[in-house]
Design an enzyme around this catalytic site. Structure first.
Site, short mmCIF file in Angstrom:
data_model
loop_
_atom_site.label_atom_id
_atom_site.label_comp_id
_atom_site.label_asym_id
_atom_site.label_seq_id
_atom_site.Cartn_x
_atom_site.Cartn_y
_atom_site.Cartn_z
N GLU A 500 0.82 -1.21 0.00
CA GLU A 500 0.00 0.00 0.00
C GLU A 500 0.85 1.26 0.00
O GLU A 500 0.47 2.27 -0.60
CB GLU A 500 -0.97 0.00 1.19
CG GLU A 500 -2.03 -1.10 1.13
CD GLU A 500 -2.86 -1.08 -0.15
OE1 GLU A 500 -2.99 -0.01 -0.77
OE2 GLU A 500 -3.35 -2.15 -0.54
N HIS A 506 3.59 6.54 -5.10
CA HIS A 506 3.16 6.96 -6.43
C HIS A 506 2.43 8.30 -6.35
O HIS A 506 2.60 9.17 -7.23
CB HIS A 506 2.24 5.88 -7.02
CG HIS A 506 2.19 5.87 -8.51
ND1 HIS A 506 1.33 5.05 -9.22
CD2 HIS A 506 2.87 6.57 -9.45
CE1 HIS A 506 1.50 5.24 -10.51
NE2 HIS A 506 2.43 6.17 -10.68
#
Length: 706
Positions: A500, A506
């Protein structure tokens, strides 16, 4: 799983409505924090001030504002240009995004009946609003005008990418349809939006209500103390003065399946898991599935495609369903062979204990744990004390400091939080500049949906030339602390934590001038998360963070060797159960004719087609397959293995240098992929990072399928 929620409303509904500010008093708006400037640290949402009644007025106001912004574009007397049409469109909806991102996050973590009712209203308005924008003839005409001139506008690659994504987005949402077909599309999308909520609501309710109450202590034989203690507390929380409650939340269910000697109770608990929303009652999802699949098929055909998967996948890296079936089929045969070997070894243990017959689905975890102990002298419960949650999290953060120089500060006490269980970190570059803020939410609650995911309270953007940093939210359902024992993670939970935060990085590293290029293809979304998993159990990493929570003793080399030796253990099972779910998803979304679907019969046909082993259930059965019926992964559950091919090959770029923290490779990963969003197609970004096409070899090796 990454979930990003965008919310908006129908211009037709708004046109007939009284303006929001006329409906609500000035005092009401003054007291609504969404209408005020947020003076909180880092501009985080003022969660302590936001109340349920604030959402709908703010969302409606956001929709009115976005409609006005769209009207300004289409009524502009100047000829359409990249700036006055494409960039202007890209900049619409800022206020709405601000409100909807908070609302979407909170309804995933802390839903209440009141919020559920608001969510249903917002869903209806949102779907209609998005349709009004995507089906606006005048807006699309201006966009098409610019698109048709694209090769003569002197656009750079990112600007061209933005223009193409916007144009194709409108095209794929029906802008080219006749007026009659546009109305059909509106109705279909409205129904699908409602059904998606129905599916998720049914699952949340069914999942939360089921539990197995154990009242005889002899039925606890085999279970670790931590599991027993947690079950005792769960029983009390459910109003049971005596006994031990085991739920369908994985931190409760999986240890029971792994260690409980009582085979009948294992069957009872696992059957409860497999039969969620399949009881022919108010929370049954079979009728919902029927409606969803038939509506999706109708929508796909309206758009000129033979089935929903063909429409969905065209926009992904895979491009067509044949490529997906080819990948899944290529992995299926070796995975099935390996699973059969695992089953035979477990059956030998079971039969030796005097239990005749075959391994059943509720036996797999129990006997695989015995097999792991027999083959590798590795007991997962003995490892848990070395994976205390806070220490494991610190190890993960330290990893990103080594690779990218990130610095973290716990600011939980300085910022508003949406739940008392939150932990919040400021993230800065090595030079001290702000990267963003991360909210963590670790443990199960009855108000929280199942699974783990990453989303954002605020995405990265630019405003007046200034970079706006992201506010990221990472949500999990990990094992809780119990009594004086802190939260101790399983190896699977450790992997999920790293996974996660790959999504989180990102978002944190994003550096896109235009919002419209921030999103990536569905089958590239999981690349950052899958590649981060590779570091979790590396020996060098383990020695840095895996320390016994009581003694502080670093995990021993012997334990590390056992973890490494057992790395391929049970990979046949894990691959088969995943592939079964992926194939079921694809089979649903390649249905070519409308009609009533017998869900059980459909599942059986899908499984029989691939000669699925009876001892292994799919990771998700239809009635609780939230990813594809309520979570945005329709014809897309395959993306995890697709991304894992890239991630295994991408991690090899580090391993090949002999330095798993290699700063040069890490820099390239950040600059070529993690910061770029969807500014180029995923395969181009990957080749820019790796310098070549991805090989399947590292994946096959990592799963022991060669």
């Amino acid at each position: 799983m990454k979930k990003v929620i965008m919310i908006a409303v129908a211009a037709t509904a708004l046109a007939a409505a009284t303006p929001v500010n006329a409906q609500n008093s000035a005092a009401d708006n003054k007291n609504n924090p969404f209408f005020q400037e947020w003076k909180t640290p880092y501009g985080v949402p003022p969660f302590n001030e936001i109340k349920p009644e604030h959402y709908l007025p703010a969302i409606e106001e956001g929709m009115l504002l976005e409609k006005a912004e769209i009207d300004a574009i289409i009524n502009n007397p100047a000829a359409p240009t990249f700036e006055n049409t494409i960039v202007a469109y890209d900049n619409t909806g800022e206020f709405l995004a601000k409100v909807s991102s908070v609302f979407g996050c909170i309804t995933g973590t802390d839903i209440t009946p009141e919020l559920e009712e608001i969510q249903a209203k917002v869903s209806r308005l949102s779907t209609a609003h998005r349709s009004d924008i995507s089906l606006n003839d005048k807006l699309f005409a201006r966009i098409k005008n610019v698109y048709d001139q694209r090769n003569n506008l002197g656009l750079d690659p990112v600007q061209m990418r933005l223009l193409e994504k916007i144009y194709k987005g409108f095209e794929r949402n029906g802008a080219d349809l006749s007026q009659a077909d546009k109305e059909k599309l509106r109705k279909i999308d409205e129904q699908l939006s409602k059904l998606s909520l129905d599916f998720g609501r049914n699952l949340r309710k069914d999942n939360g209500e089921f539990f197995v109450l154990v009242t005889d202590v002899k039925d606890l034989k085999g279970l670790p103390k931590s599991s027993i203690d947690a079950a005792r507390e769960e029983a009390k929380a459910r109003g049971k003065a005596q006994g031990y409650a085991f739920t369908l939340d994985k931190p409760s269910m999986l240890p029971f399946l792994q260690y409980a000697d009582n085979r009948e109770l294992r069957k009872q608990l696992y059957t409860g898991y497999l039969e969620r929303c399949n009881h022919n009652n108010a929370t049954d999802n079979k009728a919902v599935i029927n409606q969803i699949i038939n509506l999706k098929l109708e929508r796909a055909k309206l758009m000129g495609f033979p089935n929903p998967a063909a429409f969905i996948v065209e926009n992904n890296m895979a491009k067509n369903t044949d490529a997906i079936y080819e990948l899944l089929g290529e992995l299926w045969t070796p995975a099935l062979k390996r699973a059969a070997e695992e089953e035979a070894q477990m059956k030998a243990i079971m039969n030796k204990e005097g239990i005749a017959g075959d391994i059943q689905q509720w036996d797999w975890w129990y006997y695989s744990e015995k097999l792991r102990e027999a083959k590798y002298a590795l007991n997962e419960e003995e490892l848990r004390p070395y994976f205390e949650l806070n220490a494991t999290l610190q190890g993960l953060l330290d990893l990103t400091s080594k690779m990218w120089g990130l610095q973290y500060k716990d600011i939980t006490a300085q910022v508003p939080t949406y739940n008392s269980e939150n932990k919040v970190f400021e993230v800065r570059e090595k030079d001290g500049s702000l990267v963003g803020v991360v909210y963590w939410d670790f443990h199960p609650r009855s108000s929280k949906r199942v699974g783990a995911w990453c989303t954002r309270f605020r995405g990265q953007s630019y405003k007046n030339g200034e970079k706006i940093t992201p506010i990221v939210s990472i949500v999990c359902n990990f094992t809780k602390a119990s009594g004086d024992t802190p939260a101790l993670l399983s190896l699977d939970e450790v992997g999920t934590l790293f996974h996660e935060y790959g999504h989180g990085l990102h978002s944190l590293f994003a550096d896109n001038k235009y919002k419209g290029v921030s999103g990536v293809e569905r089958d590239f979304v999981e690349f950052p998360s899958k590649i981060m998993e590779n570091w979790a159990l590396e020996p060098e990493m383990l020695r840095s963070y895996a320390k016994h929570y009581k003694t502080g003793e670093v995990i021993t080399d012997d334990m590390i060797a056992k973890i490494q030796n057992a790395a391929l253990f049970n990979q046949g099972f894990e691959t088969v159960e995943y592939l079964m779910a992926s194939l079921l998803d694809m089979d649903y979304h390649t249905v070519a004719e409308n009609g009533k679907i017998d869900v059980a019969a459909f599942e059986n046909r899908s499984f029989a087609r691939w000669n699925n082993p009876a001892a292994i259930a799919p990771r998700y059965r239809s009635t609780y397959f939230q990813h594809i019926f309520s979570g945005g992964y329709s014809a897309g559950y395959y993306v995890y293995i697709w991304a894992e091919v890239l991630a295994a090959d991408g991690y090899a770029a580090f391993a090949e240098t002999g330095d798993i923290y290699n700063p040069e490779v890490a820099k390239k990963l950040r600059e070529e992929i993690l910061s770029r969003g969807g500014s180029a197609d995923g395969m181009t970004l990957y080749r820019n990072y790796r310098g070549k096409e991805a090989s399947k070899q590292p994946l096959m090796e990592s799963r022991g399928l060669l």
